[in-house]
Write a protein that holds these residues in place. Structure first.
Motif, PDB file in Angstrom:
ATOM      1  N   VAL A 160      -5.713  -9.318  -0.023  1.00 29.86           N
ATOM      2  CA  VAL A 160      -4.988  -8.581   1.457  1.00 29.86           C
ATOM      3  C   VAL A 160      -4.722  -7.491   1.929  1.00 29.86           C
ATOM      4  O   VAL A 160      -4.435  -7.275   1.024  1.00 29.86           O
ATOM      5  N   ILE A 161      -4.236  -8.051   3.147  1.00 26.26           N
ATOM      6  CA  ILE A 161      -3.964  -6.689   4.282  1.00 26.26           C
ATOM      7  C   ILE A 161      -2.289  -7.117   4.396  1.00 26.26           C
ATOM      8  O   ILE A 161      -2.202  -8.664   5.165  1.00 26.26           O
ATOM      9  N   HIS A 162      -1.638  -6.440   4.242  1.00 27.62           N
ATOM     10  CA  HIS A 162       0.224  -6.086   4.172  1.00 27.62           C
ATOM     11  C   HIS A 162       0.185  -5.419   5.399  1.00 27.62           C
ATOM     12  O   HIS A 162       0.609  -3.790   4.791  1.00 27.62           O
ATOM     13  N   MET A 163       1.291  -5.447   6.645  1.00 22.35           N
ATOM     14  CA  MET A 163       1.603  -4.424   7.059  1.00 22.35           C
ATOM     15  C   MET A 163       2.671  -5.183   7.674  1.00 22.35           C
ATOM     16  O   MET A 163       3.214  -7.010   7.984  1.00 22.35           O
ATOM     17  N   VAL A 164       3.606  -3.796   8.112  1.00 24.49           N
ATOM     18  CA  VAL A 164       5.519  -3.459   8.276  1.00 24.49           C
ATOM     19  C   VAL A 164       5.265  -3.480   9.765  1.00 24.49           C
ATOM     20  O   VAL A 164       4.936  -1.860  10.095  1.00 24.49           O
ATOM     21  N   ILE A 165       5.952  -4.203  10.466  1.00 21.94           N
ATOM     22  CA  ILE A 165       5.842  -3.567  11.782  1.00 21.94           C
ATOM     23  C   ILE A 165       7.100  -2.929  11.920  1.00 21.94           C
ATOM     24  O   ILE A 165       8.037  -3.743  12.060  1.00 21.94           O
ATOM     25  N   GLN A 166       7.288  -1.458  12.968  1.00 27.43           N
ATOM     26  CA  GLN A 166       8.596  -1.190  12.910  1.00 27.43           C
ATOM     27  C   GLN A 166       8.665  -0.219  14.082  1.00 27.43           C
ATOM     28  O   GLN A 166       7.914   0.435  14.243  1.00 27.43           O
ATOM     29  N   GLU A 167       8.811  -1.013  15.185  1.00 29.98           N
ATOM     30  CA  GLU A 167       9.087   0.084  17.051  1.00 29.98           C
ATOM     31  C   GLU A 167       7.145   0.478  17.164  1.00 29.98           C
ATOM     32  O   GLU A 167       6.706  -1.074  16.681  1.00 29.98           O
ATOM     33  N   HIS A 168       7.005   1.786  16.824  1.00 33.88           N
ATOM     34  CA  HIS A 168       5.880   1.517  17.206  1.00 33.88           C
ATOM     35  C   HIS A 168       5.025   3.001  15.540  1.00 33.88           C
ATOM     36  O   HIS A 168       3.903   3.432  16.058  1.00 33.88           O
ATOM     37  N   LEU A 169       5.290   2.368  15.151  1.00 32.13           N
ATOM     38  CA  LEU A 169       5.006   2.393  13.072  1.00 32.13           C
ATOM     39  C   LEU A 169       4.922   0.993  12.699  1.00 32.13           C
ATOM     40  O   LEU A 169       5.107   0.088  12.474  1.00 32.13           O
ATOM     41  N   VAL A 170       3.819   1.162  12.287  1.00 31.92           N
ATOM     42  CA  VAL A 170       2.351   0.180  11.320  1.00 31.92           C
ATOM     43  C   VAL A 170       2.694   0.946  10.199  1.00 31.92           C
ATOM     44  O   VAL A 170       2.636   1.899   9.674  1.00 31.92           O
ATOM     45  N   LEU A 171       3.653   0.274   8.656  1.00 33.99           N
ATOM     46  CA  LEU A 171       2.885   0.534   7.028  1.00 33.99           C
ATOM     47  C   LEU A 171       2.179  -0.361   6.955  1.00 33.99           C
ATOM     48  O   LEU A 171       2.436  -1.729   6.748  1.00 33.99           O
ATOM     49  N   LEU A 172       0.723  -0.266   6.635  1.00 31.76           N
ATOM     50  CA  LEU A 172      -0.157  -0.974   5.804  1.00 31.76           C
ATOM     51  C   LEU A 172      -1.275  -1.120   4.501  1.00 31.76           C
ATOM     52  O   LEU A 172      -1.248   0.652   4.345  1.00 31.76           O
ATOM     53  N   SER A 173      -1.087  -1.893   3.806  1.00 30.60           N
ATOM     54  CA  SER A 173      -1.444  -1.481   2.698  1.00 30.60           C
ATOM     55  C   SER A 173      -2.721  -2.375   2.725  1.00 30.60           C
ATOM     56  O   SER A 173      -3.166  -3.693   2.931  1.00 30.60           O
ATOM     57  N   VAL A 174      -3.672  -2.437   1.674  1.00 35.22           N
ATOM     58  CA  VAL A 174      -5.596  -3.553   2.115  1.00 35.22           C
ATOM     59  C   VAL A 174      -5.253  -3.281   0.581  1.00 35.22           C
ATOM     60  O   VAL A 174      -5.644  -2.458  -0.683  1.00 35.22           O
ATOM     61  N   ARG A 175      -5.285  -4.273  -0.612  1.00 37.62           N
ATOM     62  CA  ARG A 175      -5.825  -4.489  -1.737  1.00 37.62           C
ATOM     63  C   ARG A 175      -6.904  -6.017  -2.004  1.00 37.62           C
ATOM     64  O   ARG A 175      -6.661  -6.763  -1.531  1.00 37.62           O
ATOM     65  N   ILE A 176      -8.443  -5.023  -2.758  1.00 37.47           N
ATOM     66  CA  ILE A 176      -9.206  -5.839  -2.864  1.00 37.47           C
ATOM     67  C   ILE A 176      -9.335  -6.151  -4.356  1.00 37.47           C
ATOM     68  O   ILE A 176      -9.039  -5.021  -5.017  1.00 37.47           O
ATOM     69  N   ASP A 177      -9.405  -7.260  -4.548  1.00 35.29           N
ATOM     70  CA  ASP A 177      -9.557  -7.848  -6.272  1.00 35.29           C
ATOM     71  C   ASP A 177      -8.314  -7.060  -7.009  1.00 35.29           C
ATOM     72  O   ASP A 177      -7.993  -6.727  -8.236  1.00 35.29           O
ATOM     73  N   GLY A 178      -7.060  -7.601  -6.457  1.00 33.85           N
ATOM     74  CA  GLY A 178      -6.183  -7.023  -7.101  1.00 33.85           C
ATOM     75  C   GLY A 178      -5.812  -5.247  -7.323  1.00 33.85           C
ATOM     76  O   GLY A 178      -4.102  -5.390  -7.095  1.00 33.85           O
TER      77      GLY A 178
END
Length: 266
Positions: A160-178
């Motif tokens: 899963v890729i999880h992203m949080v958008i705040q104005e012109h900023l993105v916080l992003l994480s990538v999980r593979i096989d947990g």
């Protein structure tokens, strides 16, 4: 007018409640909950007039001072930052060692290091001392956390890729096989720039765009350009949800930008 106020909320009796205040670069969101059952009592958002490229803390504090509900007695206050750089460290590392290592990664000239601890990781971020002092005076004893924490335990999905958008900023994480393979923040001005950072993250980590999931939250809408353009590159994409959505409110009518704050509270 609040976006949501529980019928049992009474401004005269708030000393038992917990207050969560999420600061963005051009506004803030806050919520009150009952600590025993995590029941949501109050939810509100304030956008400063006109967008600003960098945090204007003096202006922010001026607007905060007008929000009487933010200064009601509370059992605990938590201040959540989103626009500050952060680094991740294994939880087994002690606080003193994290501060020393963070000094090598973050510009610490006149900075106060804050640490947000989770089961496996610690989010370390730096606050300018003058800003930290102002908020310490406003909210004595408050706990300071970073919105990046919402990326660490938001989903049980393995890919899963999880992203949080705040104005012109993105916080992003990538999980593979947990396992967490990447967690970072990126500033962008256009949808093309946003997609560049997202697709770069998939290439760097080997993320499977055909079978993996992409989950977005924050200032994003399902019928908006950013969501629609992202959906062209992934088969499984959706908006984040939270178990703390008020029972008395229609889930679909509550703005999506509250979800990151609610995820930090759950």
């Amino acid at each position: 007018m609040e976006v949501f106020r529980h019928t049992d909320f009474d401004p005269a009796f708030t000393a038992h409640l917990e207050l969560y205040l999420q600061l963005r670069s051009n506004g803030f969101t806050y919520a009150c909950t009952e600590p025993d059952n995590n029941r949501l009592m109050l939810l509100n958002n304030l956008d400063l007039s006109g967008e600003i490229s960098d945090p204007d803390e003096k202006r922010m504090i001026g607007e905060l001072s007008k929000e009487d509900l933010v200064f009601l007695p509370a059992a605990r206050r938590t201040v959540i930052w989103s626009h500050l750089p952060f680094s991740l460290f294994p939880a087994e590392i002690g606080a003193g060692d994290i501060e020393k290592q963070a000094s090598l990664l973050l510009d610490l000239s006149g900075q106060q290091i804050c640490q947000d601890r989770y089961d496996e990781l610690v989010v370390a971020f730096a606050l300018p001392v003058n800003i930290y002092s102002r908020y310490r005076d406003l909210f004595p004893g408050a706990v300071h956390r970073h919105l990046a924490g919402s990326l660490l335990s938001s989903n049980a999905e393995d890919h899963v890729i999880h992203m949080v958008i705040q104005e012109h900023l993105v916080l992003l994480s990538v999980r593979i096989d947990g396992k967490l393979h990447l967690a970072n923040s990126y500033r962008f001005q256009t949808t093309d720039e946003f997609l560049y950072f997202l697709l770069l993250a998939t290439e760097q980590t080997g993320f499977d765009r055909e079978n993996g999931s992409v989950i977005l939250s924050g200032q994003v809408a399902e019928d908006g350009k950013l969501f629609q353009e992202t959906a062209k590159f992934f088969n499984h994409i959706r908006l984040e949800t939270s178990e703390l959505w008020p029972d008395t409110a229609d889930h679909e009518t509550l703005p999506q930008y509250f979800t990151p704050l609610l995820k930090m509270m759950s």
